[in-house]
Design a protein around this motif. Structure first.
Motif, PDB file in Angstrom:
ATOM      1  N   SER A 349       0.845  -1.189   0.000  1.00  0.00           N
ATOM      2  CA  SER A 349       0.000   0.000   0.000  1.00  0.00           C
ATOM      3  C   SER A 349       0.885   1.245   0.000  1.00  0.00           C
ATOM      4  O   SER A 349       2.066   1.184   0.316  1.00  0.00           O
ATOM      5  CB  SER A 349      -0.886  -0.002   1.233  1.00  0.00           C
ATOM      6  OG  SER A 349      -0.083   0.184   2.377  1.00  0.00           O
ATOM      7  N   ASP A 352       2.411   1.745   3.391  1.00  0.00           N
ATOM      8  CA  ASP A 352       3.614   0.939   3.619  1.00  0.00           C
ATOM      9  C   ASP A 352       4.779   1.441   2.778  1.00  0.00           C
ATOM     10  O   ASP A 352       5.931   1.263   3.142  1.00  0.00           O
ATOM     11  CB  ASP A 352       3.347  -0.537   3.313  1.00  0.00           C
ATOM     12  CG  ASP A 352       2.755  -1.252   4.508  1.00  0.00           C
ATOM     13  OD1 ASP A 352       2.721  -0.644   5.589  1.00  0.00           O
ATOM     14  OD2 ASP A 352       2.331  -2.413   4.367  1.00  0.00           O
ATOM     15  N   GLN A 375      -0.239   6.298   8.324  1.00  0.00           N
ATOM     16  CA  GLN A 375      -1.426   6.709   7.566  1.00  0.00           C
ATOM     17  C   GLN A 375      -1.497   8.232   7.425  1.00  0.00           C
ATOM     18  O   GLN A 375      -1.776   8.732   6.344  1.00  0.00           O
ATOM     19  CB  GLN A 375      -2.703   6.220   8.283  1.00  0.00           C
ATOM     20  CG  GLN A 375      -2.893   4.724   8.227  1.00  0.00           C
ATOM     21  CD  GLN A 375      -3.724   4.313   7.022  1.00  0.00           C
ATOM     22  OE1 GLN A 375      -4.513   5.096   6.523  1.00  0.00           O
ATOM     23  NE2 GLN A 375      -3.528   3.093   6.547  1.00  0.00           N
ATOM     24  N   THR A 378       1.030   9.586   5.001  1.00  0.00           N
ATOM     25  CA  THR A 378       0.659   9.264   3.625  1.00  0.00           C
ATOM     26  C   THR A 378      -0.472  10.163   3.145  1.00  0.00           C
ATOM     27  O   THR A 378      -0.461  10.665   2.023  1.00  0.00           O
ATOM     28  CB  THR A 378       0.233   7.799   3.527  1.00  0.00           C
ATOM     29  OG1 THR A 378       1.237   6.993   4.139  1.00  0.00           O
ATOM     30  CG2 THR A 378       0.054   7.376   2.095  1.00  0.00           C
ATOM     31  N   THR A 389      -5.779   8.961  -5.934  1.00  0.00           N
ATOM     32  CA  THR A 389      -6.115   7.551  -5.823  1.00  0.00           C
ATOM     33  C   THR A 389      -7.060   7.387  -4.649  1.00  0.00           C
ATOM     34  O   THR A 389      -7.404   8.355  -3.980  1.00  0.00           O
ATOM     35  CB  THR A 389      -4.853   6.684  -5.655  1.00  0.00           C
ATOM     36  OG1 THR A 389      -5.237   5.318  -5.593  1.00  0.00           O
ATOM     37  CG2 THR A 389      -4.102   7.036  -4.402  1.00  0.00           C
ATOM     38  N   ASP A 393      -4.433   3.166   1.447  1.00  0.00           N
ATOM     39  CA  ASP A 393      -4.364   1.715   1.352  1.00  0.00           C
ATOM     40  C   ASP A 393      -4.297   1.216  -0.091  1.00  0.00           C
ATOM     41  O   ASP A 393      -4.197   0.017  -0.325  1.00  0.00           O
ATOM     42  CB  ASP A 393      -5.560   1.080   2.061  1.00  0.00           C
ATOM     43  CG  ASP A 393      -5.501   1.355   3.547  1.00  0.00           C
ATOM     44  OD1 ASP A 393      -4.377   1.354   4.091  1.00  0.00           O
ATOM     45  OD2 ASP A 393      -6.554   1.590   4.158  1.00  0.00           O
ATOM     46  N   ALA A 394      -4.352   2.135  -1.055  1.00  0.00           N
ATOM     47  CA  ALA A 394      -4.235   1.721  -2.453  1.00  0.00           C
ATOM     48  C   ALA A 394      -2.842   1.156  -2.698  1.00  0.00           C
ATOM     49  O   ALA A 394      -1.860   1.638  -2.140  1.00  0.00           O
ATOM     50  CB  ALA A 394      -4.475   2.916  -3.372  1.00  0.00           C
ATOM     51  N   GLU A 395      -2.776   0.109  -3.511  1.00  0.00           N
ATOM     52  CA  GLU A 395      -1.463  -0.461  -3.805  1.00  0.00           C
ATOM     53  C   GLU A 395      -0.708   0.432  -4.779  1.00  0.00           C
ATOM     54  O   GLU A 395      -1.292   0.952  -5.732  1.00  0.00           O
ATOM     55  CB  GLU A 395      -1.630  -1.865  -4.397  1.00  0.00           C
ATOM     56  CG  GLU A 395      -1.856  -2.909  -3.332  1.00  0.00           C
ATOM     57  CD  GLU A 395      -1.982  -4.313  -3.919  1.00  0.00           C
ATOM     58  OE1 GLU A 395      -1.414  -4.563  -4.994  1.00  0.00           O
ATOM     59  OE2 GLU A 395      -2.647  -5.145  -3.281  1.00  0.00           O
TER      60      GLU A 395
ATOM     61  N   ALA B  10      -6.118  -4.628  -6.652  1.00  0.00           N
ATOM     62  CA  ALA B  10      -5.577  -4.962  -5.337  1.00  0.00           C
ATOM     63  C   ALA B  10      -5.832  -6.441  -5.121  1.00  0.00           C
ATOM     64  O   ALA B  10      -6.737  -7.019  -5.704  1.00  0.00           O
ATOM     65  CB  ALA B  10      -6.257  -4.129  -4.248  1.00  0.00           C
TER      66      ALA B  10
END
Lengths: 499, 356
Positions: A349, A352, A375, A378, A389, A393-395, B10
């Motif tokens: 994410s 991360d 969080q 980010t 986006t 938590d979006a990859e 995802a």
């Protein structure tokens, strides 16, 4: 007089998942015409070319060749009709010679092919040694090989995808002469680009794409660059006013006789690179990729260790033998040109991915990850740098190139660096975002940061840099004050005409 | 029309939990055909394979006994696998752990040693760790593939075991059988329940699972390992030391395998014998992958695989299934799992030609 249309597209559409890449595109290409496809990154140019070259199939609409409808299910179908394509990223085998590469696609004995390569070279100004190994060739020469390989198949239509993006100004002129000769022979050329001046100089027709749709069909010679830009981005060209009146401060990054042997035969050996980067200064390193840019960036970031500590000095410390973490602790940050897999982990994410380099920002307690801090960092980065986006938590792998670049750049800027290295800051980023990124870099400089930019885009470097150096075959030129230097002078360094 | 795989935006959570279930169903269906071809009543075979282990307390306790070493080894291996460090030789580290632990009861057969049991467990763990360390050293210093090195070290470990059991450590009163003396009482792990064999090594394994969870999912060290596995260049870019990742991965997996080996001789075996090498180290690789390399997933998969082991044993006895068929069943489960695993990141897309 109206020429016969060689290639006709009517109502062609292509969709990838939720993205409408091409929508109801009409296009007519005539023999003996140089036709520009103009559009920003992500406007749908590459998709359109893939449809014409048979790499992808349209969801809707039809393609006609000389007036007769055709089905292009694979590139060999397109080649059989007489369509040749020169890709932006070359498809040559580096360990083979020119003749060997060409004979992979062109039938005939190597000796015959070598003769033909020589003939074509003389006819169209595409001089290249048929027996040379590809890895010894410059980028411009490699492009010539690609073009020759297409021409040997006698194409009626030649597609060139962003052919000038890798060339120094002098080679661009040579390429244009070649293309004009081909045009005179009756070959149709599709010229894909986002560079307005080039298109005005070369093309006699232009189709402008925006968001997958055609927004203009014009004679580019009859319009100003500003008009074309408006069609391309739907608003005025953003402009960046830059001037640096401040006196540069102390040296923050010093490269001292930095020499490094190449790791493989495809790498570049760096020889005696010297550079002083001061506080409140932006220095640009121009040059064509593959002249030691990757090696230089990795040596400065610490991903590659120099042979002696004093070869790389950050904030007065000799760090040549230290790793990236140590250099970052001194106030250094780095935006690499590869975003996926280097600047960011695609499967993780965004939150991360913040942790990757921003873990020193209070994200850890006793080594355990504090998700809340991760969080909020980010989220702030996404807001401040306009990362579009769904959320933290979006990859990373799901973001577009431009959005990911904004995220990585934002993350590195939020670390409040004293020295920052940015490699290819606006590769694959649309004009609006590119301007925003450049503005950020200028802001940082005005706040006293020292910034080193490695870029292939000369215009960009002239726009934001105080001093320019040129990297050619692993050697760095002296510093040229950007204000008193012309693009031609930089170009002379880029092809090694000057040292 | 044709089928295509399209990358998901995802990872799908549904697929993440569904993949193992789907794999199990496909395995069962395929083995029905296999069993039918063998002329074995499929219902009876599956009953023995999948249900019998739950139908008596004794069978179920045997499942728990099997589960302990599988779980412990798999947790260690999974840490390395996620960092792209492939320790394939847990079997060797397991054997070395068993040997190191056995040294104490072999030299003090009367149990005249304080802290006998803790010393055995520690020695076993350190032995396994050191043995895996050989591979880490060769990889970081000379770039030797840890896959080959750990695998070959396993073969050497078997020979060391043979040498000790046929020579210096052979029980003098053991009728020339290749085994050590029976261990004294203070060299045996306490049992969890009366009259059945599971011992406290199951608790070690569960603690290791908790530790693995905290490290891999909550701690920066685990994050670094995951980054090294997913994107080695990003780990280099961020400055995470690659040699340290290799040492850490191999040390932890060797430690876990070594403790499992020690627990085996101090548990159900009660002595060091050749049959200590029954392939737990290799089976744990399957366990780790079926568990999706996630700590809690591995708890579930180690239980499942243990059920299949015990079920397989009973199927060979009660349903007359050949041993090979049981192994095929287990192999199919892994293959199907790896196939269905693709669905976590990709979805199946039905392509209709635009123009007919």
């Amino acid at each position: 007089m109206r020429k016969q249309a060689l290639l006709t597209l009517s109502g062609v559409s292509k969709r990838y998942g939720t993205v409408q890449a091409n929508q109801a595109i009409d296009l007519e290409v005539k023999s003996g015409s140089i036709h520009a496809i103009l559009g920003e990154n992500g406007a749908g140019k590459s998709t359109l070319m893939k449809l014409i070259y048979g790499v992808e199939h349209p969801d809707d609409g039809s393609i006609a060749w000389n007036g007769a409808p055709v089905q292009l299910s694979r590139p060999s179908d397109a080649q059989a009709l007489g369509i040749g394509m020169v890709f932006q990223h070359f498809s040559l085998f580096e360990t083979l010679s020119v003749v060997q590469n060409v004979s992979l696609m062109v039938p005939g004995r190597p000796a015959e092919i070598a003769t033909k390569i020589g003939d074509l070279g003389r006819k169209f100004g595409l001089v290249v040694d048929p027996d040379a190994m590809v890895h010894t060739l410059s980028v411009g020469e490699r492009q010539r090989v690609e073009i020759i390989r297409c021409l040997l198949l006698n194409p009626k239509l030649l597609i060139l995808d962003e052919p000038t993006s890798v060339l120094p100004p002098q080679s661009v002129k040579l390429l244009f002469e070649t293309l004009r000769k081909l045009q005179a022979e009756g070959t149709a050329i599709l010229f894909i680009s986002h560079k307005l001046e080039e298109i005005r100089a070369l093309c006699d027709e232009a189709t402008v794409l925006r968001d997958g749709k055609v927004t203009g069909r014009v004679d580019p010679r009859a319009h100003s660059a500003r008009d074309l830009a408006q069609m391309m981005i739907g608003r005025d060209m953003p402009h960046l006013a830059v001037s640096n009146s401040a006196q540069p401060g102390e040296v923050r990054l010093r490269l001292h006789n930095l020499s490094h042997p190449r790791a493989t035969q495809f790498g570049t050996t760096l020889t005696d690179v010297n550079l002083d980067l001061r506080a409140g200064q932006v220095i640009g390193i121009a040059g064509i990729s593959g002249n030691g840019q990757q090696e230089l960036a990795a040596l400065i970031s610490g991903e590659l260790r120099a042979r002696k500590p004093e070869m790389v000095q950050i904030m007065g410390q000799a760090v040549g033998r230290r790793g990236p973490m140590h250099r970052r602790a001194l106030g250094f940050t780095f935006v690499p040109e590869e975003r996926l897999g280097r600047g960011a982990v695609p499967e993780m994410s965004l939150a991360d991915n913040s942790l990757l380099t921003a873990h020193g920002q209070g994200m850890l307690r006793g080594g355990f990850i504090k998700r809340r801090v991760e969080q909020s960092f980010t989220r702030r980065c996404m807001e401040d740098f306009d990362v579009r986006t769904s959320g933290p938590d979006a990859e990373a792998g799901a973001l577009s190139g431009g959005n990911l670049q904004k995220f990585i750049l934002g993350r590195e800027i939020m670390l409040a660096p004293d020295v920052m290295l940015v490699s290819q800051p606006t590769w694959g980023v649309d004009i609006g975002a590119a301007t925003a990124i450049r503005r950020r870099l200028i802001e940082m400089r005005d706040n006293g940061a020292a910034i080193l930019v490695i870029s292939e885009e000369l215009e960009e470097l002239f726009e934001i840099c105080d001093i320019l150096h040129v990297l050619h075959e692993g050697r760095l030129s002296t510093g040229l004050p950007a204000a008193d230097t012309t693009a031609e002078e930089v170009g002379a360094y880029m092809i090694g005409a000057r040292l | 029309m044709k089928l295509r795989l399209v990358r998901r935006d995802a990872a799908s959570r549904l697929a993440m939990f569904g993949a193992p279930v789907l794999a199990l169903i496909l395995t069962c269906l395929t083995s029905l055909i296999l069993f039918a071809l063998l002329g074995i009543p499929a219902g009876k075979a599956l009953h023995a394979l999948l249900l019998k282990p739950f139908l008596s307390w004794y069978s179920f306790s045997e499942v728990l006994l099997k589960m302990a070493p599988l779980l412990l080894i798999a947790q260690g291996l999974a840490i390395g696998f996620r960092a792209n460090v492939f320790n394939i030789g847990a079997e060797g580290q397991f054997i070395i752990g068993a040997i190191c632990a056995s040294a104490f009861p072999v030299f003090y057969p009367d149990g005249n040693l304080p802290f006998m049991l803790p010393a055995m467990i520690v020695a076993g763990g350190l032995g396994g760790m050191a043995y895996a360390g050989i591979a880490a050293g060769l990889r970081t210093r000379y770039g030797a593939s840890e896959i080959l090195v750990t695998l070959m070290l396993s073969l050497i470990a078997v020979q060391i075991l043979n040498y000790l059991l046929l020579g210096p450590w052979k029980d003098p009163r053991g009728f020339n059988f290749p085994q050590t003396v029976m261990f004294p009482g203070n060299a045996l792990l306490p049992l969890l329940f009366e009259n059945v064999r599971p011992n406290i090594s199951l608790i070690f394994a569960l603690l290791a699972s908790l530790f693995a969870y905290l490290m891999m999912e909550r701690h920066f060290r685990g994050y670094q390992l995951r980054t090294a596995g997913l994107a080695p260049k990003a780990a280099l870019y961020a400055g995470f030391s690659a040699p340290r990742m290799i040492w850490l991965s191999l040390a932890l997996s060797g430690l876990a395998a070594g403790i499992a080996g020690a627990s085996e001789v101090a548990g159900p075996l009660g002595q060091l014998q050749r049959s200590v090498a029954t392939g737990y180290g290799y089976a744990a690789i399957i366990v780790a992958y079926v568990g999706g390399l996630r700590p809690f997933g591995i708890v579930a998969s180690s239980f499942l695989i243990s059920v299949l082991y015990i079920g397989g044993d009973s199927a060979t006895v009660s349903a007359g299934l050949p041993v090979a068929a049981v192994e095929v069943f287990q192999g199919m489960l892994l293959s199907f799992y790896l196939l269905t695993f693709t669905l976590i990141r990709f979805r199946v897309h039905l392509d209709r030609e635009a123009t007919a």
